[in-house]
Design a protein around this motif. Structure first.
Motif, PDB file in Angstrom:
ATOM      1  N   GLU A   2       0.850  -1.185   0.000  1.00 61.46           N
ATOM      2  CA  GLU A   2       0.000   0.000   0.000  1.00 61.46           C
ATOM      3  C   GLU A   2       0.887   1.238   0.000  1.00 61.46           C
ATOM      4  O   GLU A   2       1.862   1.319   0.741  1.00 61.46           O
ATOM      5  CB  GLU A   2      -0.896   0.021   1.233  1.00 61.46           C
ATOM      6  N   GLU A  78      -4.269   3.428  -4.719  1.00 62.01           N
ATOM      7  CA  GLU A  78      -4.358   2.043  -5.179  1.00 62.01           C
ATOM      8  C   GLU A  78      -4.864   2.022  -6.611  1.00 62.01           C
ATOM      9  O   GLU A  78      -5.751   2.786  -6.972  1.00 62.01           O
ATOM     10  CB  GLU A  78      -5.298   1.235  -4.288  1.00 62.01           C
ATOM     11  N   SER A  80      -6.996   0.917  -9.586  1.00 64.32           N
ATOM     12  CA  SER A  80      -8.312   0.289  -9.738  1.00 64.32           C
ATOM     13  C   SER A  80      -8.573  -0.110 -11.185  1.00 64.32           C
ATOM     14  O   SER A  80      -9.606  -0.690 -11.493  1.00 64.32           O
ATOM     15  CB  SER A  80      -9.430   1.198  -9.220  1.00 64.32           C
ATOM     16  N   VAL A  92      -7.691   4.817  -7.119  1.00 61.44           N
ATOM     17  CA  VAL A  92      -8.589   5.186  -6.025  1.00 61.44           C
ATOM     18  C   VAL A  92      -7.716   5.660  -4.866  1.00 61.44           C
ATOM     19  O   VAL A  92      -6.775   4.970  -4.461  1.00 61.44           O
ATOM     20  CB  VAL A  92      -9.462   4.004  -5.560  1.00 61.44           C
ATOM     21  N   THR A 105     -13.232   9.424  -0.568  1.00 64.67           N
ATOM     22  CA  THR A 105     -12.505   8.704  -1.618  1.00 64.67           C
ATOM     23  C   THR A 105     -12.438   9.619  -2.829  1.00 64.67           C
ATOM     24  O   THR A 105     -13.384  10.356  -3.123  1.00 64.67           O
ATOM     25  CB  THR A 105     -13.183   7.374  -2.020  1.00 64.67           C
ATOM     26  N   THR A 107     -11.533   9.136  -6.800  1.00 59.77           N
ATOM     27  CA  THR A 107     -11.266   8.177  -7.868  1.00 59.77           C
ATOM     28  C   THR A 107     -10.946   8.952  -9.134  1.00 59.77           C
ATOM     29  O   THR A 107     -11.689   9.867  -9.502  1.00 59.77           O
ATOM     30  CB  THR A 107     -12.498   7.271  -8.109  1.00 59.77           C
ATOM     31  N   ARG A 136      -3.328  -3.184  -5.768  1.00 60.09           N
ATOM     32  CA  ARG A 136      -4.631  -3.206  -6.429  1.00 60.09           C
ATOM     33  C   ARG A 136      -5.750  -2.917  -5.435  1.00 60.09           C
ATOM     34  O   ARG A 136      -5.816  -3.511  -4.364  1.00 60.09           O
ATOM     35  CB  ARG A 136      -4.906  -4.571  -7.063  1.00 60.09           C
ATOM     36  N   HIS A 137      -6.634  -2.024  -5.803  1.00 56.79           N
ATOM     37  CA  HIS A 137      -7.822  -1.734  -5.024  1.00 56.79           C
ATOM     38  C   HIS A 137      -8.785  -2.912  -5.157  1.00 56.79           C
ATOM     39  O   HIS A 137      -8.754  -3.635  -6.163  1.00 56.79           O
ATOM     40  CB  HIS A 137      -8.461  -0.437  -5.535  1.00 56.79           C
ATOM     41  N   TYR A 140     -10.516  -3.335  -8.480  1.00 51.27           N
ATOM     42  CA  TYR A 140      -9.682  -3.384  -9.688  1.00 51.27           C
ATOM     43  C   TYR A 140     -10.346  -4.187 -10.810  1.00 51.27           C
ATOM     44  O   TYR A 140     -10.867  -5.278 -10.589  1.00 51.27           O
ATOM     45  CB  TYR A 140      -8.308  -3.999  -9.396  1.00 51.27           C
TER      46      TYR A 140
END
Length: 150
Positions: A2, A78, A80, A92, A105, A107, A136-137, A140
């Motif tokens: 992360e 992350e 997505s 994200v 959040t 995005t 990876r969120h 994803y």
């Protein structure tokens, strides 16, 4: 792994309601993306040398909890979405309050721009590798472009 950065909310980040203004959330998300790339060797100077840079097509912010002056926030990045050649990507950002509660959040949907031709570009392999290294969120999905978008 992360990727996250921690920030302290400044006076300049507030709005007349005395909480963090809407655009400060996206500023912190953008700074987190830029810091990630810089830490991987892709500073603004390096992008200028390569003649390529990141651009955004869309940015969506969801506000969940108030954030106030002097609070410490943690902003994650992350992946997505990513397409096969690495030319388009989605990230994200989660913005957490000091107590761990999710405050917002952000995005984003983006791509790479050839700075000379001013057209979308496929990034060098080294940039694709860096983008693939982002965790990876949970949402994803591979980005699959239709012929119309090509």
């Amino acid at each position: 792994m992360e990727y996250a950065k921690t920030y302290t909310v400044r006076w300049a980040d507030l709005d007349p309601n005395i909480h963090m203004r809407h655009s400060a959330y996206t500023d912190y998300a953008a700074h987190t993306r830029v810091q990630f790339l810089a830490e991987q060797g892709f500073t603004m100077a390096r992008f200028a040398q390569l003649g390529i840079g990141p651009i955004l097509f869309r940015e969506d912010t969801r506000f969940l909890k108030e954030v106030g002056l002097g609070e410490t926030i943690r902003v994650t990045a992350e992946l997505s979405g990513l397409n096969e050649d690495g030319s388009r990507w989605n990230i994200v950002h989660a913005i957490y309050k000091e107590d761990g509660r999710l405050a917002a959040t952000v995005t984003v949907e983006g791509a790479w721009l050839d700075l000379r031709a001013r057209k979308l570009a496929v990034p060098p392999a080294e940039i694709s590798a860096v983008m693939n290294s982002i965790s990876r969120h949970a949402s994803y999905q591979d980005i699959v472009r239709t012929p119309r978008e090509a």
